[in-house]
Design an enzyme around this catalytic site. Structure first.
Site, PDB file in Angstrom:
ATOM      1  N   ARG A 277       3.744   4.599  17.236  1.00 27.41           N
ATOM      2  CA  ARG A 277       2.271   5.272  17.197  1.00 27.41           C
ATOM      3  C   ARG A 277       1.536   4.625  18.354  1.00 27.41           C
ATOM      4  O   ARG A 277       0.728   5.297  18.988  1.00 27.41           O
ATOM      5  CB  ARG A 277       1.545   4.694  15.943  1.00 27.41           C
ATOM      6  CG  ARG A 277       1.850   5.535  14.634  1.00 27.41           C
ATOM      7  CD  ARG A 277       1.064   5.328  13.484  1.00 27.41           C
ATOM      8  NE  ARG A 277       1.935   4.098  12.829  1.00 27.41           N
ATOM      9  CZ  ARG A 277       1.181   3.312  12.043  1.00 27.41           C
ATOM     10  NH1 ARG A 277      -0.194   3.476  12.043  1.00 27.41           N
ATOM     11  NH2 ARG A 277       1.662   2.322  11.436  1.00 27.41           N
TER      12      ARG A 277
ATOM     13  N   ARG B 116      -7.356   8.987   4.051  1.00 29.00           N
ATOM     14  CA  ARG B 116      -8.342   7.826   3.837  1.00 29.00           C
ATOM     15  C   ARG B 116      -9.186   7.486   5.051  1.00 29.00           C
ATOM     16  O   ARG B 116     -10.445   7.515   5.254  1.00 29.00           O
ATOM     17  CB  ARG B 116      -7.674   6.682   3.077  1.00 29.00           C
ATOM     18  CG  ARG B 116      -8.927   5.458   3.121  1.00 29.00           C
ATOM     19  CD  ARG B 116      -8.241   4.175   2.596  1.00 29.00           C
ATOM     20  NE  ARG B 116      -7.084   3.807   3.595  1.00 29.00           N
ATOM     21  CZ  ARG B 116      -7.496   3.101   4.503  1.00 29.00           C
ATOM     22  NH1 ARG B 116      -8.453   2.715   4.933  1.00 29.00           N
ATOM     23  NH2 ARG B 116      -6.550   2.737   5.418  1.00 29.00           N
ATOM     24  N   ARG B 117      -8.291   7.084   6.280  1.00 27.46           N
ATOM     25  CA  ARG B 117      -9.084   6.803   7.586  1.00 27.46           C
ATOM     26  C   ARG B 117      -9.786   7.963   8.026  1.00 27.46           C
ATOM     27  O   ARG B 117     -10.885   7.763   8.549  1.00 27.46           O
ATOM     28  CB  ARG B 117      -7.930   6.178   8.418  1.00 27.46           C
ATOM     29  CG  ARG B 117      -7.251   4.732   7.877  1.00 27.46           C
ATOM     30  CD  ARG B 117      -6.293   4.222   8.660  1.00 27.46           C
ATOM     31  NE  ARG B 117      -5.834   3.061   8.552  1.00 27.46           N
ATOM     32  CZ  ARG B 117      -4.509   2.465   8.655  1.00 27.46           C
ATOM     33  NH1 ARG B 117      -3.538   3.195   9.051  1.00 27.46           N
ATOM     34  NH2 ARG B 117      -4.307   1.440   8.078  1.00 27.46           N
TER      35      ARG B 117
ATOM     36  N   ARG C 247       1.745   9.802  13.325  1.00 24.28           N
ATOM     37  CA  ARG C 247       2.984   9.299  12.429  1.00 24.28           C
ATOM     38  C   ARG C 247       4.008   8.321  13.029  1.00 24.28           C
ATOM     39  O   ARG C 247       4.018   8.461  14.423  1.00 24.28           O
ATOM     40  CB  ARG C 247       3.839  10.506  11.651  1.00 24.28           C
ATOM     41  CG  ARG C 247       2.969  11.322  10.986  1.00 24.28           C
ATOM     42  CD  ARG C 247       2.825  10.745   9.538  1.00 24.28           C
ATOM     43  NE  ARG C 247       4.143  10.252   9.089  1.00 24.28           N
ATOM     44  CZ  ARG C 247       5.062  10.787   8.567  1.00 24.28           C
ATOM     45  NH1 ARG C 247       4.952  12.207   8.277  1.00 24.28           N
ATOM     46  NH2 ARG C 247       6.220  10.262   8.267  1.00 24.28           N
TER      47      ARG C 247
ATOM     48  N   CYS D 256      -0.666   8.453  -3.835  1.00 25.18           N
ATOM     49  CA  CYS D 256      -1.070   7.838  -2.691  1.00 25.18           C
ATOM     50  C   CYS D 256      -1.738   8.721  -1.494  1.00 25.18           C
ATOM     51  O   CYS D 256      -1.676   8.701  -0.283  1.00 25.18           O
ATOM     52  CB  CYS D 256       0.192   7.117  -1.868  1.00 25.18           C
ATOM     53  SG  CYS D 256       0.823   6.027  -3.007  1.00 25.18           S
TER      54      CYS D 256
ATOM     55  N   LYS E 244       0.938  -1.236   0.158  1.00 28.78           N
ATOM     56  CA  LYS E 244       0.087  -0.061  -0.046  1.00 28.78           C
ATOM     57  C   LYS E 244       0.938   1.197   0.100  1.00 28.78           C
ATOM     58  O   LYS E 244       0.435   2.318  -0.430  1.00 28.78           O
ATOM     59  CB  LYS E 244      -0.893   0.073   1.123  1.00 28.78           C
ATOM     60  CG  LYS E 244      -0.188   0.214   2.493  1.00 28.78           C
ATOM     61  CD  LYS E 244      -1.369   0.303   3.558  1.00 28.78           C
ATOM     62  CE  LYS E 244      -0.855   0.620   4.884  1.00 28.78           C
ATOM     63  NZ  LYS E 244      -1.764   0.566   5.967  1.00 28.78           N
ATOM     64  N   ASP E 245       2.073   0.973   0.331  1.00 25.60           N
ATOM     65  CA  ASP E 245       3.036   2.377   0.356  1.00 25.60           C
ATOM     66  C   ASP E 245       3.702   2.604  -1.079  1.00 25.60           C
ATOM     67  O   ASP E 245       4.344   3.521  -1.072  1.00 25.60           O
ATOM     68  CB  ASP E 245       4.263   2.070   1.502  1.00 25.60           C
ATOM     69  CG  ASP E 245       3.664   2.109   2.786  1.00 25.60           C
ATOM     70  OD1 ASP E 245       2.519   2.584   3.258  1.00 25.60           O
ATOM     71  OD2 ASP E 245       4.590   1.561   3.657  1.00 25.60           O
TER      72      ASP E 245
END
Length: 304
Positions: free
Chosen positions: A149, A125-126, A143, A234, A80-81
């Site tokens: 996190r 997105r979240r 981050r 992205c 996804k990155d």
């Protein structure tokens, strides 16, 4: 010809877990390997939200450069990155079997859900999807790698933070105080690992071909095509998930406004052998249903 395959990876605990998984798989097929950890710019700058850094592939760029310079032979990424367009001369070597695609909320009690609350995430997105469902809540930036996190969540008075289940499960630090966010559409390719190599490196590419999981490859390519046609990067609030169920591909994707107020969604079910261009078709439907105008607004907001 035999050679030691040098595996480039970020040096976070999760990235190293992923690289070691690939290392074990390659060694089981008779190849010699060496791990080469590298720090990325995305790991070093923890103060600025990702979308403000203005770099496509911020977590992959350093490894791309190391590969082009001949310092490593392959690189392992959370897929996804990875930008939807790979750098010139770098190609996909394998998509590993996909893990859990779900987003989860790690929380300090759930009473806040129907009231006011503060949630942490570094993902647009979240953030957009959370605000779409809980418009009275506040979302703050978060981050760092998963360990960082989790620590920040403990140290702050936030009600919870959103994580990808796969990352926490892989390094076995998923706590008990979580709920699955089954209503949240994951990032394209969430839960998948991609291994890339140089196009002219026939030895490494042949070695990697034995690790490829075809079903996962098909699904993530649909999702990434959906992302690429919508906005080519992205940063926008875009979710997409393809699954193969009983020889049919089920796809669900959506584009949100940054504040979560707008949602443009698409769902399709097609025979599994008709996956070609499915992501593109779904993205074009969203663009025609107001997505093109919304993408302009998003890009304008992110530039300022």
């Amino acid at each position: 010809m035999n050679k030691v395959i040098r595996i480039g990876t970020r040096d976070s605990e999760l990235a190293l877990w992923q690289a070691k998984t690939v290392q074990q798989a390659l060694e089981q097929t008779g190849h010699e390997t060496q791990l080469v950890p590298v720090k990325s710019e995305g790991d070093l700058n923890l103060d600025q939200p990702l979308y403000e850094m203005g770099i496509t592939g911020i977590f992959t760029k350093t490894l791309d450069v190391a590969m082009i310079q001949g310092k490593i032979d392959i690189a392992v990424h959370s897929m996804k990155d990875v930008p939807t367009l790979l750098p010139r001369d770098i190609v996909e070597g394998a998509v590993m079997k996909r893990a859990n695609t779900t987003d989860i909320l790690i929380h300090k009690g759930l009473d806040f859900l129907e009231n006011e609350g503060t949630i942490a995430t570094g993902s647009l997105r979240r953030k957009a999807q959370w605000l779409h469902k809980y418009p009275s809540h506040k979302v703050v930036d978060l981050r760092g790698n998963v360990n960082t996190r989790l620590k920040k969540l403990e140290e702050n008075d936030w009600n919870g933070a959103i994580f990808a289940a796969a990352g926490l499960e892989r390094i076995e630090i998923k706590p008990d105080n979580f709920i699955d966010l089954n209503w949240m559409i994951p990032a394209p390719a969430q839960g998948a690992m991609l291994i890339v190599a140089m196009e002219n490196d026939i030895y490494s590419r042949k070695a990697l071909s034995a690790l490829n999981h075809r079903e996962s490859e098909i699904c993530v390519h649909i999702e990434r095509e959906f992302l690429r046609v919508l906005e080519g990067g992205c940063t926008a609030p875009i979710g997409g998930l393809a699954r193969i169920i009983e020889d049919k591909i089920h796809f669900k994707g959506a584009l949100f406004s940054i504040d979560g107020k707008q949602k443009i969604e698409v769902e399709k079910i097609v025979p599994a052998d008709q996956f070609q261009d499915l992501g593109k078709t779904c993205a074009e439907e969203i663009l025609q249903n107001g997505g093109a105008e919304l993408m302009k607004k998003i890009k304008s907001i992110l530039k300022n």
